[in-house]
Scaffold this motif. Structure first.
Motif, PDB file in Angstrom:
ATOM      1  N   ASP A 386       0.835  -1.200   0.000  1.00 48.33           N
ATOM      2  CA  ASP A 386       0.000   0.000   0.000  1.00 48.33           C
ATOM      3  C   ASP A 386       0.869   1.248   0.000  1.00 48.33           C
ATOM      4  N   ALA A 387       0.642   2.127  -0.982  1.00 52.78           N
ATOM      5  CA  ALA A 387       1.476   3.315  -1.145  1.00 52.78           C
ATOM      6  C   ALA A 387       1.279   4.314  -0.009  1.00 52.78           C
ATOM      7  N   GLY A 388       0.031   4.498   0.450  1.00 48.99           N
ATOM      8  CA  GLY A 388      -0.231   5.490   1.489  1.00 48.99           C
ATOM      9  C   GLY A 388       0.473   5.169   2.794  1.00 48.99           C
ATOM     10  N   SER A 389       0.309   3.953   3.286  1.00 46.77           N
ATOM     11  CA  SER A 389       0.960   3.579   4.550  1.00 46.77           C
ATOM     12  C   SER A 389       2.474   3.534   4.396  1.00 46.77           C
ATOM     13  N   PHE A 390       2.961   3.197   3.193  1.00 44.96           N
ATOM     14  CA  PHE A 390       4.414   3.220   2.950  1.00 44.96           C
ATOM     15  C   PHE A 390       4.965   4.628   3.122  1.00 44.96           C
ATOM     16  N   LEU A 391       4.270   5.627   2.598  1.00 49.13           N
ATOM     17  CA  LEU A 391       4.745   7.010   2.717  1.00 49.13           C
ATOM     18  C   LEU A 391       4.819   7.452   4.179  1.00 49.13           C
ATOM     19  N   LEU A 392       3.857   7.024   4.983  1.00 45.45           N
ATOM     20  CA  LEU A 392       3.896   7.363   6.410  1.00 45.45           C
ATOM     21  C   LEU A 392       5.107   6.735   7.085  1.00 45.45           C
ATOM     22  N   ARG A 393       5.387   5.488   6.781  1.00 42.42           N
ATOM     23  CA  ARG A 393       6.531   4.798   7.397  1.00 42.42           C
ATOM     24  C   ARG A 393       7.848   5.376   6.885  1.00 42.42           C
ATOM     25  N   LEU A 394       7.877   5.745   5.617  1.00 49.13           N
ATOM     26  CA  LEU A 394       9.080   6.375   5.065  1.00 49.13           C
ATOM     27  C   LEU A 394       9.355   7.704   5.747  1.00 49.13           C
ATOM     28  N   SER A 395       8.310   8.500   5.927  1.00 48.19           N
ATOM     29  CA  SER A 395       8.461   9.802   6.590  1.00 48.19           C
ATOM     30  C   SER A 395       8.949   9.631   8.030  1.00 48.19           C
ATOM     31  N   LYS A 396       8.403   8.643   8.712  1.00 45.61           N
ATOM     32  CA  LYS A 396       8.821   8.386  10.098  1.00 45.61           C
ATOM     33  C   LYS A 396      10.284   7.976  10.152  1.00 45.61           C
ATOM     34  N   GLY A 397      10.712   7.159   9.190  1.00 48.07           N
ATOM     35  CA  GLY A 397      12.109   6.726   9.151  1.00 48.07           C
ATOM     36  C   GLY A 397      13.071   7.840   8.797  1.00 48.07           C
ATOM     37  N   LEU A 398      12.558   8.909   8.182  1.00 45.82           N
ATOM     38  CA  LEU A 398      13.403  10.042   7.779  1.00 45.82           C
ATOM     39  C   LEU A 398      13.150  11.273   8.639  1.00 45.82           C
ATOM     40  N   THR A 399      12.668  11.060   9.860  1.00 44.46           N
ATOM     41  CA  THR A 399      12.408  12.177  10.778  1.00 44.46           C
ATOM     42  C   THR A 399      13.668  13.030  10.935  1.00 44.46           C
ATOM     43  N   GLY A 400      13.487  14.333  10.698  1.00 46.44           N
ATOM     44  CA  GLY A 400      14.636  15.238  10.812  1.00 46.44           C
ATOM     45  C   GLY A 400      15.357  15.460   9.500  1.00 46.44           C
ATOM     46  N   HIS A 401      15.077  14.643   8.504  1.00 50.88           N
ATOM     47  CA  HIS A 401      15.723  14.798   7.202  1.00 50.88           C
ATOM     48  C   HIS A 401      14.770  15.480   6.234  1.00 50.88           C
ATOM     49  N   ARG A 402      15.299  16.412   5.442  1.00 49.96           N
ATOM     50  CA  ARG A 402      14.492  17.048   4.407  1.00 49.96           C
ATOM     51  C   ARG A 402      15.303  17.127   3.125  1.00 49.96           C
ATOM     52  N   CYS A 403      14.580  17.079   2.046  1.00 47.70           N
ATOM     53  CA  CYS A 403      15.197  17.230   0.733  1.00 47.70           C
ATOM     54  C   CYS A 403      15.892  18.593   0.649  1.00 47.70           C
ATOM     55  N   PRO A 404      17.082  18.685   0.042  1.00 53.30           N
ATOM     56  CA  PRO A 404      17.751  19.990  -0.141  1.00 53.30           C
ATOM     57  C   PRO A 404      16.793  21.012  -0.749  1.00 53.30           C
TER      58      PRO A 404
END
Length: 621
Positions: A386-404
């Protein structure tokens, strides 16, 4: 082998055959379960109970005698019955409800031609991955294949289009079959399901008994056999029909990415300097709320291209939402995340992707996940989930990181340049009538913040996709990959019922309007005051633009500047004709239409438009 052994084998086979026949004829079942011959209940009530238990609020239909018990029972249980002027519209409306509500959409149509009229809409739902239950009437169980009214092989027709097809054979099967169908529609990759109800499974016992009765049975043994068979069939049809059964929803299975896959993607994204997300309709599916997905995308800070139902996910003016120059961005990107987006014709079958880019693909459907990966592109990571839940987990794993920040800003600068050029083109005078780009810009400025946009057309709607900006998630409805014309009336009907407080705009080409203009009668009768904006250039322009220069003929592309506003008036709506001499009053007329809608009247703006070279070179095949 002695004679006793032979006789024993023969007797055993005979006994086994008798038991099997007794099972198939329902004789064994009838020994345990009672047939209530005096009960006034009917199978439509069982259908209604299951639908109510699954949170169904609307049932869309075009009435027919085969399905009347279902409609009557649903109304009694508080499910709103919404009847349309064409069966396809009923299915399109159910599709819209499924997309906007996150629950199953339901349409019920009569047998034979009622069902064949839905085929295009069901195929559209299949390709758009909408969870939809199509209920169809059918000839009585004993009359199928014998020349009964509207009797055709409906199962063969829908098996290629639906995830699940079933024909109910006894009243006791109704509850378990409908529960199973709904769960399958919503599980995995969502899609349509079809359940066929022979007419004798829906009406009360006493009425069916009248139809089964043989007035002049053949005499002798054959007459007795026929009479017994019919009587037994009737008893079996209703045996155990009204015993208590669980009507609650069955579990829904949704595939998810593994922790290892998410972690691998976290590492890839964290190293990317120029990542891009392509968000498709699948990302809006339950169970993840769209507002949570929006927050996850904003947290990642990655520029996004939004397609299908994902349009509007980031609101009207997000710095992360890039609307223009997608091909150039994909060539420059070092990482592309395909979140529910498919490499079909919309992405040139994957050829627009840079072969040096890291590509993460997430899709519930394995076939769509890897489409054309054997030819034009290769995923670095392919996740069936599922793409939606994947995006939430990806965001959680990248907490504090942002694209340049300079990367999305550079893309946004290109966006602004392109949109300024579009505005300049909108200000140009066309040879005759109004500039369609200016009309679309004016509507985009004036439409309410809660508006839902329904797209139904070719050339005019293609321009609208570049200019009009959905205000939020789940506020854009288009047919999807099938490119079906005629969705407008049904989609708008479903949308207005789901969101009665919202303005619902249908953006029509004058060609596509012809498919569902009669639904203005439906809008009037069911008090669903939508606003239709018709770009009337008296032409199938999407086709003509290529056909004329390539083949030198405009044959079959020409239409007339028809008075569609008068048609709307005739169906109880309010129509406005907008010509070049009305250009100075364009804003006032749009505002009047909005006021008419707020007061409960469906409105049609018949805008005579001219030709521009906007989108020149776009293809329709």
């Amino acid at each position: 082998m002695d004679i006793s052994t032979v006789l024993g084998c023969v007797f055993g086979c005979f006994l086994g055959g008798v038991v099997f026949a007794a099972y198939k004829l329902g004789i064994l079942y009838q020994l345990i379960h009672k047939t209530e011959t005096k009960s006034p209940r009917h199978g439509g009530e069982s259908v209604a109970e299951v639908l109510r238990a699954h949170g169904v609020k609307f049932l869309f239909t075009l009435v027919g005698g085969h399905i009347s018990p279902i409609l009557v029972a649903c109304e009694k249980l508080g499910i709103r019955i919404v009847d349309t002027r064409h069966e396809a519209t009923a299915v399109f409306a159910a599709d819209a409800v499924a997309r906007l509500s996150g629950t199953i959409g339901v349409a019920a149509v009569t047998a034979g031609p009622g069902l064949t009229n839905t085929v295009t809409a069901v195929k559209n739902a299949q390709m758009a991955e909408s969870p939809l239950l199509l209920i169809g009437g059918a000839a009585a169980t004993l009359l199928q294949g014998r020349g009964a009214l509207q009797d055709i092989d409906q199962m063969s027709l829908f098996k290629p289009l639906c995830k699940f097809c079933a024909s109910v054979r006894t009243v006791r099967e109704i509850v378990p079959v409908v529960r199973k169908a709904i769960a399958i529609a919503q599980s995995g990759t969502p899609g349509p399901v079809f359940v066929e109800f022979p007419i004798d499974t829906l009406y009360p016992y006493h009425l069916v008994e009248k139809e089964f009765g043989v007035k002049n049975p053949p005499k002798g043994l054959m007459g007795k056999i026929v009479t017994w068979y019919l009587h037994n069939h009737l008893k079996n049809l209703f045996a155990g029909a009204w015993e208590p059964r669980d009507v609650s929803p069955q579990p829904v299975h949704i595939p998810q990415a593994t922790d290892a896959q998410v972690q691998q993607c976290v590492e890839l994204v964290s190293r990317a300097k120029k990542p891009v997300i392509l968000l498709g309709s699948q990302a809006t599916l339950p169970p993840t709320p769209v507002d949570e997905i929006r927050k996850a995308l904003e947290s990642l800070g990655i520029p996004c291209f939004l397609g299908g139902m994902a349009r509007g996910m980031l609101g009207r003016d997000s710095p992360l939402h890039i609307r223009q120059n997608r091909r150039d961005a994909l060539k420059e990107a070092d990482l592309v995340l395909l979140a529910g987006t498919v490499c079909d014709f919309r992405l040139s079958y994957g050829r627009v992707l840079n072969r040096r880019s890291k590509i993460i693909a997430v899709n519930r459907d394995k076939t769509q996940l890897l489409k054309n990966s054997d030819m034009f592109w290769k995923p670095t990571v392919a996740i069936q989930g599922d793409a939606g839940s994947f995006l939430l987990r990806l965001s959680k794993g990248l907490t504090g990181h942002r694209c340049p920040a300079d990367w999305p800003q550079s893309l946004k600068d290109g966006d602004i340049t392109k949109e300024n050029a579009n505005r300049e083109k909108a200000a140009e005078k066309t040879e005759r009538h109004l500039n369609p780009l200016n009309v679309l810009h004016r509507v985009d400025v004036l439409m309410a913040e809660d508006s839902i946009i329904v797209a139904d057309g070719g050339d005019f709607v293609g321009s609208a996709a570049y200019i009009m900006r959905p205000r939020g998630p789940l506020r854009w409805l288009d047919p999807g990959a099938f490119g079906t014309l005629g969705v407008g009336g049904g989609f708008a009907l479903g949308a207005k019922l789901c969101r009665p407080e919202s303005e619902v705009w249908i953006i029509y080409g004058d060609g596509s309007l012809g498919y569902s203009v009669a639904e203005f009668d439906t809008f009037t009768r069911h008090k669903t005051p939508v606003i239709a904006l018709v770009g009337n250039d008296a032409c199938w322009s999407q086709i003509s633009r290529e056909q004329v220069p390539i083949l030198g003929s405009n044959v079959a592309c020409g239409l007339s500047f028809t008075d569609y506003h008068v048609v709307a008036d005739g169906y109880g709506g309010k129509g406005y004709l907008i010509r070049r001499e009305d250009e100075d009053r364009l804003d006032d007329i749009i505002c009047k239409a909005q006021q008419e809608s707020r007061e409960g009247r469906a409105t049609l703006l018949n805008v005579l438009i001219g030709k521009t070279n906007f989108r020149e070179g776009s293809i329709s095949v």
